[in-house]
Design a protein around this motif. Structure first.
Motif, mmCIF file in Angstrom:
data_model
loop_
_atom_site.group_PDB
_atom_site.id
_atom_site.type_symbol
_atom_site.label_atom_id
_atom_site.label_comp_id
_atom_site.label_asym_id
_atom_site.label_seq_id
_atom_site.Cartn_x
_atom_site.Cartn_y
_atom_site.Cartn_z
ATOM 1 N N THR A 1 0.795 -1.239 0.000
ATOM 2 C CA THR A 1 0.000 0.000 0.000
ATOM 3 C C THR A 1 0.822 1.280 0.000
ATOM 4 O O THR A 1 0.321 2.328 -0.398
ATOM 5 N N HIS B 1 -7.753 11.589 -2.052
ATOM 6 C CA HIS B 1 -8.308 12.064 -3.312
ATOM 7 C C HIS B 1 -7.893 13.522 -3.536
ATOM 8 O O HIS B 1 -7.529 14.228 -2.588
ATOM 9 N N SER C 1 -0.702 9.213 -4.005
ATOM 10 C CA SER C 1 -1.932 9.985 -3.819
ATOM 11 C C SER C 1 -1.656 11.299 -3.094
ATOM 12 O O SER C 1 -2.339 12.303 -3.331
ATOM 13 N N SER D 1 -9.892 7.169 1.652
ATOM 14 C CA SER D 1 -10.361 5.786 1.679
ATOM 15 C C SER D 1 -9.240 4.866 2.143
ATOM 16 O O SER D 1 -8.057 5.161 1.955
ATOM 17 N N GLN E 1 1.090 3.511 -3.288
ATOM 18 C CA GLN E 1 -0.166 4.167 -3.649
ATOM 19 C C GLN E 1 -0.452 5.351 -2.736
ATOM 20 O O GLN E 1 -0.895 6.410 -3.195
ATOM 21 N N THR E 2 -0.204 5.184 -1.440
ATOM 22 C CA THR E 2 -0.427 6.269 -0.489
ATOM 23 C C THR E 2 0.443 7.473 -0.824
ATOM 24 O O THR E 2 -0.030 8.620 -0.863
ATOM 25 N N HIS F 1 -5.649 6.301 0.982
ATOM 26 C CA HIS F 1 -5.669 6.903 -0.355
ATOM 27 C C HIS F 1 -6.301 8.291 -0.255
ATOM 28 O O HIS F 1 -7.430 8.432 0.191
ATOM 29 N N ASP G 1 -1.591 3.260 4.492
ATOM 30 C CA ASP G 1 -2.509 2.590 3.574
ATOM 31 C C ASP G 1 -3.700 3.468 3.199
ATOM 32 O O ASP G 1 -4.726 2.980 2.737
#
Length: 387
Positions: free
Chosen positions: A54, A138, A61, A252, A57-58, A136, A134
């Motif tokens: 994760t 937006h 973002s 999220s 991705q974190t 995300h 972990d």
């Protein structure tokens, strides 16, 4: 006797339902104040241990926020997987990412708390954002958050994310947890300046650096397994202005990938949430069974008066459960039909966590064992320090 017990329970659920319907209106959404054009320096601090699936991705973002953080301090807390390597790779591509690698945990610290403390000691920002590895983010999350900080002159802002789950059973369990969280913790009270109740959600805790330093930071809660709640409570007790908001559309996280992970995670948090009290824990087990499981069986009782009062109890339970599910999740409301199953599963999780804690004499978390004695002592010290 059963009739009178459940008549009293009916009154309690009615009070909870009215309290929830009144209180939930006091929780704004993260985007309620609009977007900020602030140029304030923001330091994001992330504690990461074995988060190879994760962490990239974190970080991506966060980097791609419309208001990108000025620095992202990522503390690799003794990971045994590729977390450290992935952090270094991200830092090579993005100069605002600052990797910090921990190889040993000092005595008297929980790993995450130490990592957040270490990260904060290296931060240069006017604002600190504590988050998990972990989450995300937006696109406009930080700009919305900063606008709330500016508009309401806040020292501290915490936000509840969308808790994603793959299985229906896990969604039901999370819904039931949030159902209990809503009537026990009453999170909207954090937004009332006259209340002494604070709130903290580990996914998003934005705080003025001066306020964080003034209240002693994570060094004042070295062994608190509920560090996020403890931080929010200490901020409230220090008379710093705070706000709790909903951020289902902006943050999220997959809280747990499966049911077995949820069982392990609950081992860490269950006893902390009950103040490390076995008496309070036994009371909680009994209370959940009597008020949220037994009424379903009593629908088939031979006494019509017990059937009727049990039906009213069940109806009130469903009403409050549906309202809390709608307020705090994006799950389908028909999941409420599984309420008794979710309640039984929650009861099993709580009992399992308490038995394991008692047998081990403490908790085991991410490769470390922490004794119940030192956890209780730190809890008492934190309470005394804040009083």
């Amino acid at each position: 006797m059963l009739f009178w017990i459940y008549l009293l329970t009916t009154v309690v659920w009615m009070v909870f339902l009215i309290d929830f319907m009144t209180g939930i209106r006091k929780i704004p959404s993260l985007s309620s104040a609009g977007l900020s054009d602030s140029e304030e320096y923001i330091s994001v601090i992330i504690a990461a241990k074995d988060e190879e699936t994760t962490i990239t991705q974190t970080l991506e973002s966060l980097i791609h926020q419309t208001k990108s953080p000025d620095e992202i301090i990522v503390v690799n807390d003794r990971s045994g997987d590729r977390t450290g390597a992935l952090i270094n790779e991200a830092a090579a591509c993005h100069p605002q990412i600052v990797p910090v690698h921990v190889t040993e945990l000092p005595e008297g610290w929980l790993g995450k708390n130490h990592a957040l403390y270490l990260g904060s000691s290296k931060a240069a920002g006017d604002y600190l954002l504590f988050t998990d590895a972990d989450i995300h983010f937006h696109g406009d999350t930080l700009r919305y958050a900063m606008k709330l900080m500016e508009k309401h002159k806040l020292d501290y802002l915490t936000a509840a994310p969308d808790l994603q789950a793959r299985s229906l059973l896990l969604k039901g369990l999370i819904s039931f947890f949030l159902f209990g969280f809503s009537y026990l913790k009453r999170p909207w009270t954090a937004n009332d300046p006259s209340s002494n109740k604070g709130m903290g959600i580990g996914a998003f805790q934005l705080i003025r650096t001066k306020a964080y330093q003034h209240m002693g930071g994570h060094e004042k809660m070295k062994m608190r397994a509920d560090d996020d709640l403890a931080l929010g409570q200490r901020m409230k007790e220090g008379r710093f202005s705070q706000m709790f908001v909903s951020a289902k559309q902006h943050l999220s996280v997959e809280w747990y990938p499966n049911l077995s992970s949820a069982l392990r995670g609950f081992e860490k948090n269950a006893f902390a949430g009950l103040n490390y009290s076995f008496l309070l824990s036994i009371s909680a087990l009994f209370g959940v069974f009597v008020s949220q499981i037994l009424p379903f069986f009593l629908l088939f009782h031979s006494d019509p008066s017990v059937q009727i009062i049990s039906f009213i109890n069940v109806l009130l339970l469903f009403c409050l459960y549906i309202l809390s599910t709608r307020a705090f999740t994006t799950y389908p409301l028909w999941l409420a039909a599984a309420l008794p199953v979710s309640a039984a599963l929650f009861l099993f999780m709580l009992a399992r966590a308490l038995i394991l804690t008692w047998l081990r004499g403490g908790i085991e978390w991410r490769g470390n064992r922490y004794s119940l004695r030192e956890l209780k002592q730190d809890f008492r010290d934190t309470k005394e320090d804040s009083d």
